[in-house]
Design a protein around this motif. Structure first.
Motif, PDB file in Angstrom:
ATOM      1  N   MET A   1      11.505 -11.961   7.247  1.00  0.00           N
ATOM      2  CA  MET A   1      10.448 -11.321   6.490  1.00  0.00           C
ATOM      3  C   MET A   1      10.963 -11.036   5.086  1.00  0.00           C
ATOM      4  SD  MET A   1       7.529  -9.677   5.923  1.00  0.00           S
ATOM      5  CE  MET A   1       6.837 -10.212   7.446  1.00  0.00           C
ATOM      6  N   THR A   2      10.318 -11.598   4.101  1.00  0.00           N
ATOM      7  CA  THR A   2      10.689 -11.384   2.710  1.00  0.00           C
ATOM      8  C   THR A   2       9.700 -10.432   2.065  1.00  0.00           C
ATOM      9  OG1 THR A   2      11.617 -13.605   2.576  1.00  0.00           O
ATOM     10  CG2 THR A   2      11.133 -12.508   0.503  1.00  0.00           C
ATOM     11  N   LEU A   3      10.239  -9.359   1.497  1.00  0.00           N
ATOM     12  CA  LEU A   3       9.396  -8.385   0.815  1.00  0.00           C
ATOM     13  C   LEU A   3       9.572  -8.506  -0.692  1.00  0.00           C
ATOM     14  CD1 LEU A   3       9.942  -5.130   2.921  1.00  0.00           C
ATOM     15  CD2 LEU A   3       8.224  -6.911   3.220  1.00  0.00           C
ATOM     16  N   THR A   4       8.575  -8.063  -1.418  1.00  0.00           N
ATOM     17  CA  THR A   4       8.659  -7.920  -2.863  1.00  0.00           C
ATOM     18  C   THR A   4       9.007  -6.471  -3.143  1.00  0.00           C
ATOM     19  OG1 THR A   4       6.988  -9.628  -3.197  1.00  0.00           O
ATOM     20  CG2 THR A   4       7.405  -8.126  -5.044  1.00  0.00           C
ATOM     21  N   TRP A   5      10.101  -6.256  -3.869  1.00  0.00           N
ATOM     22  CA  TRP A   5      10.610  -4.900  -4.128  1.00  0.00           C
ATOM     23  C   TRP A   5      10.344  -4.493  -5.561  1.00  0.00           C
ATOM     24  CZ3 TRP A   5      12.237  -2.099  -0.101  1.00  0.00           C
ATOM     25  CH2 TRP A   5      12.581  -2.795   1.061  1.00  0.00           C
ATOM     26  N   THR A   6       9.793  -3.298  -5.734  1.00  0.00           N
ATOM     27  CA  THR A   6       9.601  -2.721  -7.055  1.00  0.00           C
ATOM     28  C   THR A   6       9.955  -1.245  -6.996  1.00  0.00           C
ATOM     29  OG1 THR A   6       7.262  -2.264  -6.594  1.00  0.00           O
ATOM     30  CG2 THR A   6       7.747  -4.298  -7.757  1.00  0.00           C
ATOM     31  N   SER A   7      10.436  -0.719  -8.107  1.00  0.00           N
ATOM     32  CA  SER A   7      10.639   0.722  -8.215  1.00  0.00           C
ATOM     33  C   SER A   7       9.822   1.203  -9.403  1.00  0.00           C
ATOM     34  CB  SER A   7      12.115   1.078  -8.367  1.00  0.00           C
ATOM     35  OG  SER A   7      12.688   0.428  -9.467  1.00  0.00           O
ATOM     36  N   LYS A   8       9.111   2.297  -9.171  1.00  0.00           N
ATOM     37  CA  LYS A   8       8.190   2.809 -10.186  1.00  0.00           C
ATOM     38  C   LYS A   8       8.320   4.315 -10.310  1.00  0.00           C
ATOM     39  CE  LYS A   8       4.514  -0.602  -9.572  1.00  0.00           C
ATOM     40  NZ  LYS A   8       3.048  -0.742  -9.512  1.00  0.00           N
ATOM     41  N   LYS A   9       8.133   4.792 -11.523  1.00  0.00           N
ATOM     42  CA  LYS A   9       7.987   6.221 -11.730  1.00  0.00           C
ATOM     43  C   LYS A   9       6.654   6.649 -11.115  1.00  0.00           C
ATOM     44  CE  LYS A   9      10.510   6.576 -16.071  1.00  0.00           C
ATOM     45  NZ  LYS A   9      10.409   6.971 -17.488  1.00  0.00           N
ATOM     46  N   PHE A  10       6.554   7.932 -10.813  1.00  0.00           N
ATOM     47  CA  PHE A  10       5.334   8.478 -10.212  1.00  0.00           C
ATOM     48  C   PHE A  10       4.097   8.119 -11.041  1.00  0.00           C
ATOM     49  CE2 PHE A  10       2.288  11.993  -9.666  1.00  0.00           C
ATOM     50  CZ  PHE A  10       2.106  11.954  -8.296  1.00  0.00           C
ATOM     51  N   THR A  11       4.189   8.274 -12.349  1.00  0.00           N
ATOM     52  CA  THR A  11       3.032   8.036 -13.215  1.00  0.00           C
ATOM     53  C   THR A  11       2.653   6.564 -13.307  1.00  0.00           C
ATOM     54  OG1 THR A  11       4.508   8.034 -15.124  1.00  0.00           O
ATOM     55  CG2 THR A  11       3.374  10.117 -14.615  1.00  0.00           C
ATOM     56  N   ASP A  12       3.543   5.675 -12.843  1.00  0.00           N
ATOM     57  CA  ASP A  12       3.237   4.244 -12.862  1.00  0.00           C
ATOM     58  C   ASP A  12       2.662   3.735 -11.542  1.00  0.00           C
ATOM     59  OD1 ASP A  12       4.114   4.035 -15.498  1.00  0.00           O
ATOM     60  OD2 ASP A  12       6.183   3.627 -14.875  1.00  0.00           O
TER      61      ASP A  12
END
Length: 149
Positions: A1-12
């Motif tokens: 299973m390949t996931l797309t990973w992102t990290s975001k600030k709360f406001t984003d």
């Protein structure tokens, strides 16, 4: 299973992303673990939110990432969770690899502290975390502080 990973600030975070995060955390930490506690704790606004989405766009894995001084003196990873529907794919391992990598990308290479559920001590040791201190109860669940140098 390949996931797309992102990290975001709360406001984003988009509203659908925020809803999916809160839904997953409630499903696991409150309902599945039968632990009524205040999940929305005022820390989401200062955290980065690590999101692992399936190719179909479902939130399968999540963690909160904090810079040093926001949660503990050290960089911190918290609210580590994999959706029950996606657990059989080894995503917990990938989630921790991604969380550490994103912490290093966002905050630089430095110690990382976690407050781990005690039964997961061996799991976190596999990522270089070492026990710091004695067991403590958080929301009636045994936890242990761990740190990765």
């Amino acid at each position: 299973m390949t996931l797309t990973w992102t990290s975001k600030k709360f406001t984003d975070l988009t509203l659908p992303e925020l809803y999916a995060v809160l839904q997953l955390r409630t499903e696991v930490f409150i309902v599945e673990q039968n632990c009524p506690f205040q999940d929305i704790d005022g820390q989401d606004q200062v955290a980065y939110h690590l999101l692992g989405h399936t190719p179909e766009g479902q939130l399968a894995a999540y963690a909160r990432l904090f810079d040093a001084g926001q949660c503990y003196e050290q960089v911190c990873i918290g609210r580590v969770v994999v959706s029950p529907a996606w657990r059989r794919y080894g995503l917990g391992q990938e989630l921790m690899r991604q969380a550490i990598a994103h912490c290093e990308q966002l905050f630089g290479t430095q110690p990382i502290k976690i407050g781990a559920q005690q039964y997961l001590t061996t799991f976190y040791q596999g990522f270089g975390f070492e026990q710091r201190g004695e067991m403590y109860l958080e929301d009636n669940i045994p936890h242990i502080y761990m740190e990765r140098a």
